[in-house]
Design a protein around this motif. Structure first.
Motif, PDB file in Angstrom:
ATOM      1  N   ASN A  44      30.075  20.320 -36.063  1.00 35.09           N
ATOM      2  CA  ASN A  44      29.833  19.852 -34.693  1.00 35.09           C
ATOM      3  C   ASN A  44      28.488  19.130 -34.533  1.00 35.09           C
ATOM      4  OD1 ASN A  44      30.705  19.364 -32.132  1.00 35.09           O
ATOM      5  ND2 ASN A  44      30.027  21.324 -31.287  1.00 35.09           N
ATOM      6  N   HIS A  46      26.983  15.627 -34.090  1.00 33.00           N
ATOM      7  CA  HIS A  46      27.289  14.218 -33.797  1.00 33.00           C
ATOM      8  C   HIS A  46      26.037  13.357 -33.823  1.00 33.00           C
ATOM      9  CE1 HIS A  46      31.579  13.747 -32.452  1.00 33.00           C
ATOM     10  NE2 HIS A  46      31.496  15.056 -32.580  1.00 33.00           N
ATOM     11  N   GLY A 308      29.342  11.200 -29.710  1.00 29.25           N
ATOM     12  CA  GLY A 308      30.606  11.754 -29.238  1.00 29.25           C
ATOM     13  C   GLY A 308      31.595  10.660 -28.898  1.00 29.25           C
ATOM     14  N   CYS A 326      36.851  16.348 -33.984  1.00 26.46           N
ATOM     15  CA  CYS A 326      35.598  15.720 -33.579  1.00 26.46           C
ATOM     16  C   CYS A 326      35.096  16.278 -32.250  1.00 26.46           C
ATOM     17  CB  CYS A 326      35.755  14.211 -33.498  1.00 26.46           C
ATOM     18  SG  CYS A 326      36.039  13.486 -35.114  1.00 26.46           S
ATOM     19  N   GLY A 327      35.900  17.121 -31.609  1.00 22.51           N
ATOM     20  CA  GLY A 327      35.463  17.738 -30.367  1.00 22.51           C
ATOM     21  C   GLY A 327      36.479  18.768 -29.956  1.00 22.51           C
ATOM     22  N   ARG A 328      36.153  19.436 -28.861  1.00 23.66           N
ATOM     23  CA  ARG A 328      37.100  20.455 -28.368  1.00 23.66           C
ATOM     24  C   ARG A 328      37.880  19.953 -27.165  1.00 23.66           C
ATOM     25  NH1 ARG A 328      32.796  24.066 -30.165  1.00 23.66           N
ATOM     26  NH2 ARG A 328      33.678  25.281 -31.871  1.00 23.66           N
ATOM     27  N   ILE A 330      38.996  16.180 -25.924  1.00 25.93           N
ATOM     28  CA  ILE A 330      38.915  14.770 -26.315  1.00 25.93           C
ATOM     29  C   ILE A 330      39.658  13.889 -25.318  1.00 25.93           C
ATOM     30  CG2 ILE A 330      39.548  13.110 -28.130  1.00 25.93           C
ATOM     31  CD1 ILE A 330      39.084  15.351 -30.148  1.00 25.93           C
ATOM     32  N   ARG A 392      24.715  14.250 -26.388  1.00 22.91           N
ATOM     33  CA  ARG A 392      26.126  14.459 -26.692  1.00 22.91           C
ATOM     34  C   ARG A 392      26.906  14.201 -25.423  1.00 22.91           C
ATOM     35  NH1 ARG A 392      29.497  17.534 -30.234  1.00 22.91           N
ATOM     36  NH2 ARG A 392      31.601  16.804 -29.757  1.00 22.91           N
ATOM     37  N   ASN A 394      29.184  14.444 -22.391  1.00 19.61           N
ATOM     38  CA  ASN A 394      29.761  15.599 -21.704  1.00 19.61           C
ATOM     39  C   ASN A 394      30.670  15.210 -20.536  1.00 19.61           C
ATOM     40  OD1 ASN A 394      27.986  14.938 -19.611  1.00 19.61           O
ATOM     41  ND2 ASN A 394      26.418  16.383 -20.350  1.00 19.61           N
ATOM     42  N   ASP A 418      33.952  16.284 -24.593  1.00 27.63           N
ATOM     43  CA  ASP A 418      32.839  16.210 -25.553  1.00 27.63           C
ATOM     44  C   ASP A 418      33.076  15.140 -26.605  1.00 27.63           C
ATOM     45  OD1 ASP A 418      34.859  17.406 -26.926  1.00 27.63           O
ATOM     46  OD2 ASP A 418      33.705  19.157 -27.583  1.00 27.63           O
ATOM     47  N   CYS A 419      34.150  14.378 -26.428  1.00 27.85           N
ATOM     48  CA  CYS A 419      34.436  13.321 -27.399  1.00 27.85           C
ATOM     49  C   CYS A 419      35.327  12.272 -26.739  1.00 27.85           C
ATOM     50  CB  CYS A 419      35.128  13.923 -28.633  1.00 27.85           C
ATOM     51  SG  CYS A 419      35.497  12.717 -29.921  1.00 27.85           S
TER      52      CYS A 419
END
Lengths: 1001, 91
Positions: A44, A46, A308, A326-328, A330, A392, A394, A418-419
């Protein structure tokens, strides 16, 4: 505090081998096969760097060589450190260290980040506009700019690695091992073409190899499964060589390509030792198949650069290939179908996809339905207007797009995430194609540049020629291969291909925001921090050519060469200026495609192999005597022979005195020697030298001056008539090869009727030049039965004699003004000859002297050295050598030019001698000469060409070229130096033995 | 880097060759009869065109022979190669 974002075991990396590595001082773990980027994302991480100008936090953007942000320093502070490495390409290994670049003191707290807040003051051309005044201050500005900018640090100690070069010739070269490249290489090799297949990745298969989309099928198999079987079959094919981790850097004309094969960068330190690190492949291919694929474009919207925010295809690859989320949460943002495939693929692996934001109008396709079924919300006709999250991402704000796409309406919707995966369409990777000299055409429908006119025997296949759908790729590939390889059928001719039909496309190069453009940050070139605003500013300021806009805004000028942003830059320019993209053209894609280390470029040519050099047969003797050496052309020549800690000056003074008082010996083997034979040899010499040669008797020597056709002195040397139709010409050491080339040129092209043959014999003979009043006695000891009387063997004559059974050619000629004998023997006897002379001369204090003493002795006599006292602008008349220019000969090379109005000017620079009023002061060579000290501007008359302290005259002497110098004899001139002015008097250039008495003494 | 078909040795890499400027500029047989301008025309004036150029090349690191080449300077295509003294082929 590392987190684990591995989602599912991947079959492409080795999850049984855990690898530890450090990034910015923190230890992380990844798996064998991970790139630095995939391993960091799995933890995690980035935020990996800061941008070049505004120092904005930047994250990993891509999964390949087009990466603009994740540029790192590998193994900092070691002798194997390497700057500007793309984290998306470099594979991790146990113990690897990497750090961010372009941030200080750290990536999390970067002082340069203040530039982000100053950015309204830092528009395009800021540096040009601000720091150009006053001009003299640039050096000071530059110091600070370079320090605050800086992309990585170069290593400060020697590179410990070995690099190599290899030449490869093949029938067919295939660049890129995606599905198109693999099928092309397979069919070429199967049809008896010697084939080479290259790919920059460590695995074959391109993006198809991890394509598990149920709707993309070949022969009813999922495309990745089908391709794996094809790759398996490659092993059994003869004629096929495959190289992975090999990227083509340059594609030159005539199918000459340079590729870098990476052999050890992915290995642990202990496995790198004594192995070749990288190899430069120099490939000459009869035919080239480019299958370089396509690069996904980002989109240009406000704050599109936060850590991100990534390419949609990269998120898919990290999930499908590396098993990394790449994130939780997306979100995808797209203008085409590929984001839907990414979203579905992630959803299958249990990665939460919040929404797809699509700038297109709603449509009802199978793909759309599957996305909705997966519970993913689609926002049609929406655009991202802002993003937040400093280090990052958000949150993303979206709004509805107007019909014309130039503004936004309605309410702002805010979605936390987050991505963000951005899918702006695909750009064919045509970089190598254009490097080869081939020309692109713009496809107005697809809004891309595609290959159009090939400059050599080559084709482009797959997505690099604009085919993006599997069925069209394979159908077109089949047809192209049959034509290009002259074959009747391919082995995939009858396959069935099934894939989704694409819905519409919508291209908006610069997406609108609810804020005015001036208040937004829509980045076009991430690496150089060029925004859409900068491009528009450049247009407002009058720049029109794409090449000018590029340089003014620095768009596309980073180490990534604008692989992501160039199309947007073009699109924005076209839209703003109201022209068609196809008419703008592209900027030039220059090699290398990805950066090369210097080590790879130079290969084995380092250390003593850096440059070739030549040594004389007597070289070992000079080394034993601890001579200092000088480079003359490619030769290593003995410069002087210091004894008992003598300085160069002391050694040269001693050698010069000894040569005139008793005897000296010089290794003259390096002089160029050309053997000239044929019934027209005399006539040939008449045409190439300024003086007459027909009447030179056999066994006699003559000095000759050779001009260029423009009348300027080109070379000089003594030529000896060995027989009726046989001459031996000597040339200057440095000029030998060029003189031979020039003479061949005239013989072959202007005077083919002459019966003359030229052979270089420089290497065949070794030459010892004995000089001084005792030289005759020494030679007598060596060859007692040779009559050395002035009557039998006068100055400027030649004898053949024998030392024991060894034949030698002896010329009595002189470059020092002393009696001298140049003894030539077969090269292999050179050292024996030299030692015999030294032995015989011992009782006469024979003194070996080097090139420096040779120069001093000849300067005492006023003899010129071509290239030191001449510089390509001196005629023989300028050198006061009128005596050597034949008035009777009808023609010789350069004769007509001596009668041009310019070469006949009286006030040309002419060679003179200079004597300092203070005989102890030695002038500096190159020093300027003036006649009046107080005149403004200072009138420079000429310069000093040769200058020495003469031990034999006990005073300083110099040669110089001075405007109108011929008529200045006795005139006082001045040489202004930094701390003083030196007074000199113009003199005869012959300082020593003006009547040549010593030659026959 | 071109591949050049030396008329004496066959196809070789460009690095074996040396370019020798424009072809078919004959050295005047009677230089002394020429005016300064005429001599300067021979001495200094060379074409540098985008398109079809007639050039001299030398196989310097091979047979050392000079020969002629017709090259399109806009794309470096070698149209023809022929020996010294031969008439240029029509292209």
């Amino acid at each position: 505090m590392s987190e684990n974002l591995r989602v599912k075991s991947s079959q492409y990396i080795d999850e049984t081998t855990r690898v530890s590595f450090k990034f910015n001082g923190t230890t992380y773990y990844g798996f064998k096969g991970d790139t630095l980027a995939s391993a960091l994302l799995a933890n995690n991480v980035h935020l990996v760097g800061r941008s070049f100008k505004y120092h904005r936090p930047r994250g990993i953007m891509t999964s390949g060589s087009e990466e603009p942000n994740a540029i790192v320093q590998i193994n900092p502070n070691t002798n194997r450190t390497e700057p500007n490495v793309r984290a998306t390409e470099v594979e991790i290994y146990e113990g690897m260290e990497a750090s961010s670049q372009n941030c200080w003191p750290s990536v999390n707290f970067d002082i340069g980040g203040i530039n982000n807040f100053l950015s309204p003051l830092l528009p395009a051309g800021f540096y040009y506009k601000t720091f150009m005044w006053p001009a003299s201050f640039w050096e000071k500005y530059e110091y600070f700019i370079r320090h605050s900018a800086g992309l990585g640090k170069s290593p400060t100690s020697n590179d410990p690695d070995i690099y190599d070069h290899r030449n490869i010739h093949c029938d067919v070269l295939v660049v890129g091992a995606g599905i198109s490249g693999i099928l092309a290489a397979k069919n070429a090799a199967k049809n008896n073409y010697k084939t080479l297949l290259l790919d920059e990745k460590n695995e074959l298969g391109g993006s198809t190899i991890y394509e598990n989309n149920e709707s993309n099928k070949i022969d009813n198999k999922i495309s990745s499964e089908w391709l794996k079987k094809e790759i398996e079959e490659l092993k059994n094919i003869k004629n096929l060589e495959i190289k992975t981790r090999t990227s083509v850097a340059a594609y030159h004309q005539y199918n000459y390509l340079l590729a870098r094969e990476n052999l050890t960068d992915h290995l642990e330190k202990k496995d790198k030792i004594n192995k070749i690190r990288q190899r430069l492949l120099k490939i000459r291919a009869k035919r080239v198949i480019l299958a370089t694929g396509a690069l996904e474009r980002p989109m240009v919207f406000n704050n599109n650069d936060r850590p991100g925010i990534m390419l949609s295809s990269a998120i898919k690859k990290y999930s499908d290939f590396y098993g990394v989320a790449c994130g939780r949460k997306i979100i995808f943002f797209t203008n085409n179908d590929s984001a839907y495939e990414s979203a579905l693929s992630l959803n299958d692996k249990g990665i939460k996809v919040e929404a797809v934001v699509d700038i297109r109008k709603q449509s009802e396709t199978n793909l759309e339905k599957r996305v909705i079924d997966a519970g993913i919300k689609i926002y049609w006709e929406h655009t991202v207007v802002n993003t937040s999250g400093y280090k990052r991402l958000n949150n993303v704000s979206i709004m509805k797009l107007s019909n014309d796409g130039t503004s936004v309406t309605g309410n702002k919707i805010s979605i936390s995430c987050d991505c963000l995966g951005v899918a702006g369409g695909w750009t064919p990777a045509v970089h190598l194609y254009t490097q080869s000299g081939s020309k692109l055409a713009f496809d107005e429908d697809k809004k891309i540049f595609i290959p159009n006119k090939n400059n050599s025997d080559q084709i482009s296949v797959g997505s690099c020629c604009g085919d993006f759908k599997l069925d069209e790729i394979l159908k077109n590939l089949n047809e192209k291969l049959k034509d290009f390889l002259d074959i009747n059928k391919t082995d995939f001719e009858n396959i069935t291909v099934k894939n989704d039909e694409e819905i519409s496309k919508r291209n908006i190069w610069l997406l609108p925001s609810d804020k005015a453009l001036g208040k937004t940050k829509p980045f076009v070139d991430y690496q150089n921090d060029a925004t859409a605003k900068d491009i528009k500013l450049a247009l407002r300021e009058g720049f029109r050519s794409i090449e000018h806009v590029k340089r003014y805004t620095t768009t596309g000028m980073g180490t990534d060469q604008g692989k992501l942003g160039n199309m947007h830059a073009l699109g924005i320019i076209a839209d703003t200026a109201g022209v068609k993209m196809g008419e703008l053209g592209t900027t030039t894609f220059r090699p290398p495609y990805t950066p090369l280390t210097f080590g790879t470029i130079v290969g084995r040519n380092v250390g003593k192999f850096f440059d070739i050099f030549r040594r004389t047969p007597m070289n070992d003797w000079h080394v034993e005597q601890k001579a200092e050496f000088e480079n003359v052309g490619q030769w290593k020549r003995a410069w002087y022979y210091p004894i008992d800690g003598e300085t160069m000056h002391q050694a040269v003074q001693r050698e010069s005195k000894a040569a005139r008082e008793s005897s000296g010996i010089l290794d003259a083997s390096t002089l160029g020697k050309i053997d000239i034979q044929g019934s027209d040899a005399s006539e040939f010499l008449n045409r190439v030298y300024t003086n007459a040669w027909s009447k030179l008797g056999i066994g006699k020597c003559r000095y000759g001056l050779m001009l260029n056709e423009d009348g300027m002195v080109y070379d000089d040397g003594v030529t000896t008539r060995l027989g009726e139709n046989h001459y031996l010409m000597t040339t200057t050491t440095g000029g030998a090869a060029n003189v031979l080339g020039k003479l061949e040129d005239y013989l072959q092209t202007e005077w083919p009727e002459l019966d003359v043959y030229l052979t270089s014999v420089t290497d065949q003979f070794a030459t010892a030049s004995l000089c001084g009043p005792n030289s005759k006695k020494i030679l007598k000891k060596i060859i007692p039965d040779l009559d050395l009387s002035d009557e039998n063997f006068p100055h400027m004559s030649f004898k053949e004699a024998k030392i024991g059974s060894i034949v030698c050619r002896i010329m009595r000629i002189s470059f020092t003004g002393e009696q001298s004998f140049e003894i030539n023997v077969q090269a292999s006897y050179g050292k024996a000859l030299w030692e015999k002379c030294i032995e015989a001369g011992r009782e006469f204090n024979i003194t070996p002297y080097g090139t420096e003493t040779m120069h001093l002795l000849r300067a005492e006599k006023g003899f010129i050295i071509v290239g030191q006292d001449t510089d390509g602008t001196m005629t023989p008349i300028d050198l006061q050598m009128d005596w050597i220019v034949s008035k009777k000969k009808y023609d010789f090379i350069g004769k007509r030019s001596l009668y041009r109005s310019d070469t006949m000017r009286e006030d040309r620079k002419q060679l003179v001698g200079l004597l300092t009023d203070d005989p102890k002061v030695v002038l500096e060579e190159g020093a300027q000469i003036v006649s009046e000290l107080n005149k403004n501007p200072v009138e420079m008359l000429g310069h000093v060409t040769s200058s020495y302290f003469s031990p034999n005259l006990n005073k300083s002497i110099a040669l110089a070229v001075v405007r109108g110098g011929k008529d200045m004899m006795g005139k006082k001139l001045f040489i202004p130096m930094e701390d003083k002015t030196i007074n000199v008097t113009v003199s005869n250039p012959v300082f020593f033995d003006q009547t040549n008495e010593r030659l026959n003494a | 880097m071109f591949v050049i078909n030396c008329p004496y040795c066959g196809e070789r890499d460009q690095q074996e060759f040396k370019a020798g400027g424009e072809a078919h500029i004959e050295r005047p047989k009677q230089p002394t009869e020429l005016s300064d301008d005429e001599w300067a025309e021979y001495l200094f004036m060379r074409k540098n065109i985008k398109g079809i150029q007639y050039e001299r090349w030398n196989h310097a690191h091979g047979c050392r022979k000079w020969f002629n080449m017709i090259r399109d300077t806009s794309n470096d295509e070698i149209k023809a190669i022929y020996k010294m003294g031969e008439k240029p082929p029509s292209i």
